[in-house]
Scaffold this active site. Structure first.
Site, short mmCIF file in Angstrom:
data_model
loop_
_atom_site.label_atom_id
_atom_site.label_comp_id
_atom_site.label_asym_id
_atom_site.label_seq_id
_atom_site.Cartn_x
_atom_site.Cartn_y
_atom_site.Cartn_z
CB SER A 90 1.24 15.16 -4.32
OG SER A 90 0.24 14.21 -4.04
CB THR B 161 -0.24 7.80 -5.55
OG1 THR B 161 0.56 7.31 -6.62
CG2 THR B 161 -0.48 6.69 -4.53
CB CYS B 162 -2.14 11.80 -2.78
SG CYS B 162 -2.96 12.50 -1.37
CB CYS C 66 -3.78 10.55 1.18
SG CYS C 66 -2.24 10.79 0.32
CE LYS D 273 -5.12 6.89 4.55
NZ LYS D 273 -3.68 6.81 4.43
CB ALA E 245 6.25 12.42 -20.75
CE1 TYR F 240 2.92 6.58 7.46
CE2 TYR F 240 4.90 5.41 6.88
CZ TYR F 240 4.29 6.52 7.40
OH TYR F 240 5.03 7.57 7.86
CD GLU G 33 -2.83 4.41 6.56
OE1 GLU G 33 -2.47 5.47 7.10
OE2 GLU G 33 -2.92 4.31 5.33
NE ARG H 40 12.03 -2.64 8.92
CZ ARG H 40 12.72 -1.85 8.10
NH1 ARG H 40 13.70 -1.10 8.57
NH2 ARG H 40 12.45 -1.82 6.80
N GLY I 95 5.46 -2.60 0.24
CA GLY I 95 6.33 -1.54 -0.24
C GLY I 95 6.03 -1.10 -1.67
CG ASP J 299 5.91 8.79 -3.32
OD1 ASP J 299 6.26 9.64 -2.47
OD2 ASP J 299 4.92 8.05 -3.19
CB THR K 290 0.52 13.83 0.08
OG1 THR K 290 0.18 12.68 -0.69
CG2 THR K 290 -0.08 15.06 -0.55
CB ALA L 76 -1.18 10.57 10.72
CG HIS M 241 -10.65 20.25 31.47
ND1 HIS M 241 -9.92 19.11 31.65
CD2 HIS M 241 -11.76 20.15 32.24
CE1 HIS M 241 -10.55 18.32 32.50
NE2 HIS M 241 -11.67 18.93 32.88
CD GLU N 150 -7.25 18.59 29.85
OE1 GLU N 150 -7.03 19.59 30.53
OE2 GLU N 150 -8.33 17.96 29.87
P1 FAD Z 1 2.25 10.28 -7.47
O1 FAD Z 1 1.16 10.87 -6.69
O2 FAD Z 1 2.32 8.81 -7.57
O3 FAD Z 1 2.16 10.92 -8.93
C1 FAD Z 1 2.93 10.48 -10.00
C2 FAD Z 1 2.10 10.61 -11.28
O4 FAD Z 1 2.96 10.43 -12.40
C3 FAD Z 1 1.03 9.53 -11.38
O5 FAD Z 1 -0.23 10.15 -11.53
C4 FAD Z 1 1.42 8.73 -12.61
O6 FAD Z 1 0.31 8.28 -13.35
C5 FAD Z 1 2.24 9.74 -13.40
N1 FAD Z 1 3.21 9.15 -14.32
C6 FAD Z 1 4.07 8.14 -14.06
N2 FAD Z 1 4.87 7.94 -15.13
C7 FAD Z 1 4.49 8.83 -16.07
C8 FAD Z 1 4.95 9.13 -17.41
N3 FAD Z 1 5.98 8.48 -17.96
N4 FAD Z 1 4.32 10.09 -18.10
C9 FAD Z 1 3.27 10.78 -17.56
N5 FAD Z 1 2.82 10.55 -16.31
C10 FAD Z 1 3.43 9.60 -15.57
N6 FAD Z 1 0.75 10.13 2.08
C11 FAD Z 1 0.33 10.95 3.07
O7 FAD Z 1 0.96 11.99 3.31
N7 FAD Z 1 -0.78 10.67 3.82
C12 FAD Z 1 -1.51 9.55 3.60
O8 FAD Z 1 -2.51 9.31 4.28
C13 FAD Z 1 -1.10 8.66 2.56
N8 FAD Z 1 -1.82 7.55 2.30
C14 FAD Z 1 -1.41 6.72 1.28
C15 FAD Z 1 -2.16 5.57 1.05
C16 FAD Z 1 -1.78 4.71 0.04
C17 FAD Z 1 -2.61 3.46 -0.22
C18 FAD Z 1 -0.65 5.00 -0.77
C19 FAD Z 1 -0.23 4.09 -1.89
C20 FAD Z 1 0.10 6.15 -0.54
C21 FAD Z 1 -0.27 7.02 0.49
N9 FAD Z 1 0.46 8.17 0.79
C22 FAD Z 1 0.06 9.00 1.80
C23 FAD Z 1 1.66 8.52 0.00
C24 FAD Z 1 1.33 9.57 -1.07
O9 FAD Z 1 0.24 9.13 -1.83
C25 FAD Z 1 2.55 9.80 -1.96
O10 FAD Z 1 3.65 10.15 -1.17
C26 FAD Z 1 2.29 10.92 -2.97
O11 FAD Z 1 1.18 10.63 -3.77
C27 FAD Z 1 3.52 11.12 -3.85
O12 FAD Z 1 3.27 12.08 -4.84
P2 FAD Z 1 4.09 12.08 -6.20
O13 FAD Z 1 3.60 13.26 -6.97
O14 FAD Z 1 5.52 11.96 -5.93
O15 FAD Z 1 3.67 10.74 -6.95
P1 NDP Z 2 6.20 0.40 4.00
O1 NDP Z 2 7.60 0.59 3.60
O2 NDP Z 2 5.60 1.30 5.01
O3 NDP Z 2 5.99 -1.10 4.52
C1 NDP Z 2 6.38 -2.19 3.72
C2 NDP Z 2 6.13 -3.45 4.51
O4 NDP Z 2 6.44 -4.56 3.69
C3 NDP Z 2 6.99 -3.56 5.77
O5 NDP Z 2 6.24 -4.15 6.80
C4 NDP Z 2 8.11 -4.48 5.32
O6 NDP Z 2 8.67 -5.21 6.35
C5 NDP Z 2 7.34 -5.41 4.41
N1 NDP Z 2 8.24 -6.08 3.48
C6 NDP Z 2 8.98 -5.52 2.50
N2 NDP Z 2 9.69 -6.47 1.87
C7 NDP Z 2 9.40 -7.64 2.47
C8 NDP Z 2 9.84 -8.98 2.27
N3 NDP Z 2 10.72 -9.29 1.31
N4 NDP Z 2 9.34 -9.94 3.08
C9 NDP Z 2 8.44 -9.64 4.04
N5 NDP Z 2 7.99 -8.39 4.28
C10 NDP Z 2 8.47 -7.40 3.50
O7 NDP Z 2 5.39 0.42 2.63
P2 NDP Z 2 3.83 0.48 2.32
O8 NDP Z 2 3.68 -0.35 1.11
O9 NDP Z 2 3.02 0.19 3.52
O10 NDP Z 2 3.65 2.02 1.97
C11 NDP Z 2 4.51 2.66 1.04
C12 NDP Z 2 4.75 4.07 1.47
O11 NDP Z 2 3.61 4.87 1.18
C13 NDP Z 2 4.98 4.27 2.98
O12 NDP Z 2 6.30 4.00 3.35
C14 NDP Z 2 4.61 5.70 3.16
O13 NDP Z 2 5.71 6.51 2.83
C15 NDP Z 2 3.49 5.90 2.14
N6 NDP Z 2 2.19 5.79 2.82
C16 NDP Z 2 1.86 6.74 3.74
C17 NDP Z 2 0.68 6.67 4.42
C18 NDP Z 2 0.34 7.72 5.42
O14 NDP Z 2 0.97 8.77 5.42
N7 NDP Z 2 -0.65 7.50 6.29
C19 NDP Z 2 -0.28 5.59 4.19
C20 NDP Z 2 0.16 4.64 3.20
C21 NDP Z 2 1.36 4.75 2.56
P3 NDP Z 2 9.92 -4.64 7.20
O15 NDP Z 2 9.38 -3.55 8.06
O16 NDP Z 2 10.39 -5.82 7.93
O17 NDP Z 2 10.90 -4.12 6.18
#
Ligand code: FAD
Ligand code: NDP
Length: 457
Positions: A14, A41-42, A47, A50, A114, A176, A180, A203, A260, A301, A309, A339, A433, A438
């Site tokens: 993204s 990732t997205c 996203c 998912k 790279a 998250y 989900e 949290r 995480g 990220d 995203t 969300a 309504h 509302e």
């Molecule tokens: P990325 O999208 O991870 O892109 C990084 C890219 O770099 C990857 O394609 C990777 O292959 C490439 N790369 C890595 N290293 C190298 C290298 N050395 N050389 C060349 N390429 C490389 N966010 C939302 O806003 N709404 C959501 O509903 C949502 N749902 C999510 C659900 C899940 C399961 C996950 C895991 C994340 C979700 N997110 C959501 C978070 C969102 O996907 C990320 O915040 C977003 O994709 C970050 O974009 P980015 O470009 O920083 O990284």
């Molecule tokens: P989160 O940071 O949201 O959640 C990680 C979870 O793992 C928390 O419940 C945390 O607990 C738990 N955890 C971490 N370390 C430990 C440990 N040592 N022992 C036990 N539990 C642990 O990460 P996610 O992996 O769910 O998602 C990564 C990120 O991706 C999100 O933060 C968000 O930014 C993005 N995302 C966004 C979405 C959206 O916009 N709808 C959907 C999916 C991902 P605790 O709370 O106690 O630390």
């Protein structure tokens, strides 16, 4: 020395795609490398797929609910393989669109990994090239807990490609992804356990939302295990056991670590570039996304901050504008709406009650009700809506909702809050309504005043 590129972007997700495209549109000579999947990732494991799985899971409940409206349907069987195949086709299409967008903008695309050879020189696959400026946008990857047998578990990247739907699953975490996917698997009929160390899921979110989510998940059939720590995973072909501290154990077909994500920096050659990382492993940047090397930036990220995203794309856009265009776009990064796509979903913008109370006095306006449709379906599903208002100025500091269409509704409220709307502005707005939305403009009765007393601090 003339460089091969004005800008080279590492990572086609993204953040990177947006930065590369906008920089090229400003006339820069831009290259971009992506080693795994265009759109990152997205698009591929985040996203988009998912949300398709969330929608798939909701159809089951909708089919049941339809009976309340006179449809004599039986709940249809779900075909996981058909869902994954349909999802894969859509993701392949979208990923191609991302690559095409870059080529149409005149960006040189490299399907390769790279890494830095020196601060201006990159090894991209077999090639060695130089760039005046470099943006690191390599994103992150999911991590398992460091417990024995963790490798027997899956992470979100795997969940999108499971050959069959697990009939029993134990999800670890309550952020998250855990919330989900608990909704997804429970909605598709799996016996779903959610194992987490906090008293409530999510949290950092508003306390009322967290309580309402716990109720909603339980109402959906998710078996909640709060304040619970996993100790190890054991298992063999097709069967897994998650052993819990205190002696309990959960038997499942899959253990899913939603615990995480960490930044993708391994193998990037950061030391060759002289770039430093934060204690969490992210790339350290200043407010203009500069690393300690002023010509190397990092966005999305791979840095600390909100991993969403729209934040990643906004950073890419603002940075490309700042480097090659008229100056940074003025995004409001202080009230980022977000969300969680549970069933029903959560959406939120601004301060939680707890945060507002730590800063001063806040007025809380809260309502809970059964959505109109569920008076007919009989489904026990509640909507919660809440405004956090600064006292005595009346500025709306936070808006929170758990309920159907919450993300669509709160996106609009985020505009109002970015414009500095007050509770009085909400009150003089005419509603639509009959809608749930509302309620946000008819929240007249003060629920409580929130303030952290000095003694309690
Ligand atoms: P990325 O999208 O991870 O892109 C990084 C890219 O770099 C990857 O394609 C990777 O292959 C490439 N790369 C890595 N290293 C190298 C290298 N050395 N050389 C060349 N390429 C490389 N966010 C939302 O806003 N709404 C959501 O509903 C949502 N749902 C999510 C659900 C899940 C399961 C996950 C895991 C994340 C979700 N997110 C959501 C978070 C969102 O996907 C990320 O915040 C977003 O994709 C970050 O974009 P980015 O470009 O920083 O990284
Ligand atoms: P989160 O940071 O949201 O959640 C990680 C979870 O793992 C928390 O419940 C945390 O607990 C738990 N955890 C971490 N370390 C430990 C440990 N040592 N022992 C036990 N539990 C642990 O990460 P996610 O992996 O769910 O998602 C990564 C990120 O991706 C999100 O933060 C968000 O930014 C993005 N995302 C966004 C979405 C959206 O916009 N709808 C959907 C999916 C991902 P605790 O709370 O106690 O630390």
């Amino acid at each position: 020395m003339a460089h091969d590129f004005d800008l080279f972007v590492i990572g086609g997700g993204s953040a990177g795609v947006r930065a590369a495209r906008i920089a090229a549109q400003h006339g820069a000579r831009v290259g971009i490398a992506e080693c795994r999947f265009w759109g990152g990732t997205c698009v591929n494991v985040g996203c988009v797929p998912k949300k398709l799985l969330v929608q798939a899971a909701e159809y089951g409940a909708l089919a049941e609910d339809a009976r309340g409206f006179g449809w004599n349907s039986v709940r249809p069987e779900h075909d996981w393989a058909a869902l994954i195949a349909a999802k894969d086709r859509e993701i392949a299409r979208l990923s191609r669109v991302y690559r095409d967008i870059l080529e149409d903008a005149g960006v040189a695309v490299f399907e390769a990994r790279a890494r830095f050879e020196s601060p201006h020189r990159l090894r991209v696959g077999e090639r060695s090239l130089t760039a005046e400026r470099i943006i690191i946008a390599t994103g992150g990857h999911p991590v398992r807990l460091e417990i024995p047998g963790a490798e027997l578990g899956i992470v979100s990247d795997d969940a999108f490609f499971l050959p069959a739907m697990p009939r029993r699953i134990a999800i670890v975490g309550s952020g998250y992804i855990a919330a989900e996917f608990a909704g997804i698997f429970a909605g598709l009929g799996a016996r779903t356990h959610l194992v987490y160390r906090q008293p409530l899921p999510l949290r950092g979110f508003d306390g009322d939302l967290r309580n309402a989510l716990a109720e909603a998940l339980a109402g959906q059939g998710v078996i909640l295990h709060p304040r619970t720590r996993p100790e190890r995973v054991t298992g063999d072909e097709g069967a897994r056991v998650l052993h819990l501290a205190g002696g309990g154990k959960l038997e499942a077909e899959a253990v899913f670590f939603a615990t995480g994500r960490v930044a993708n920096t391994a193998g990037l050659g950061l030391s060759e570039a002289g770039i430093v990382r934060t204690p969490t492993g992210a790339i350290a940047v200043d407010s203009m996304w500069r690393t300690v090397q002023p010509h190397i930036h990092a966005i999305g990220d791979v840095t600390e901050g909100k991993h969403l995203t729209p934040v990643a794309t906004a950073e890419g856009h603002a940075l490309a504008d700042a480097l090659f265009g008229p100056g940074p776009r003025p995004f409001n990064f202080s009230a980022v709406p977000t969300a969680v796509f549970t069933s029903p979903p959560i959406a939120t913008v601004g301060l939680t009650e707890e945060e507002a109370a730590r800063r001063g006095t806040a007025e809380i306006y809260l309502t809970r009700f059964t959505p109109m449709r569920h008076n007919l379906t009989g489904r026990r599903r509640q909507t919660l809506m809440k405004l956090v208002v600064e006292a005595p100025r009346g500025r709306v500091l936070g808006a929170h909702m758990l309920g159907e269409d919450a993300p669509e509704i709160v996106q609009g409220l985020a505009v109002a809050m970015t414009a500095g709307a007050s509770k009085a502005d909400f009150d003089r707005t005419i509603g639509i309504h009959p809608t749930a939305a509302e309620e946000f403009v008819t929240l007249r009765a003060l629920t409580r005043v929130a303030q952290v007393s000095r003694a309690a601090e």
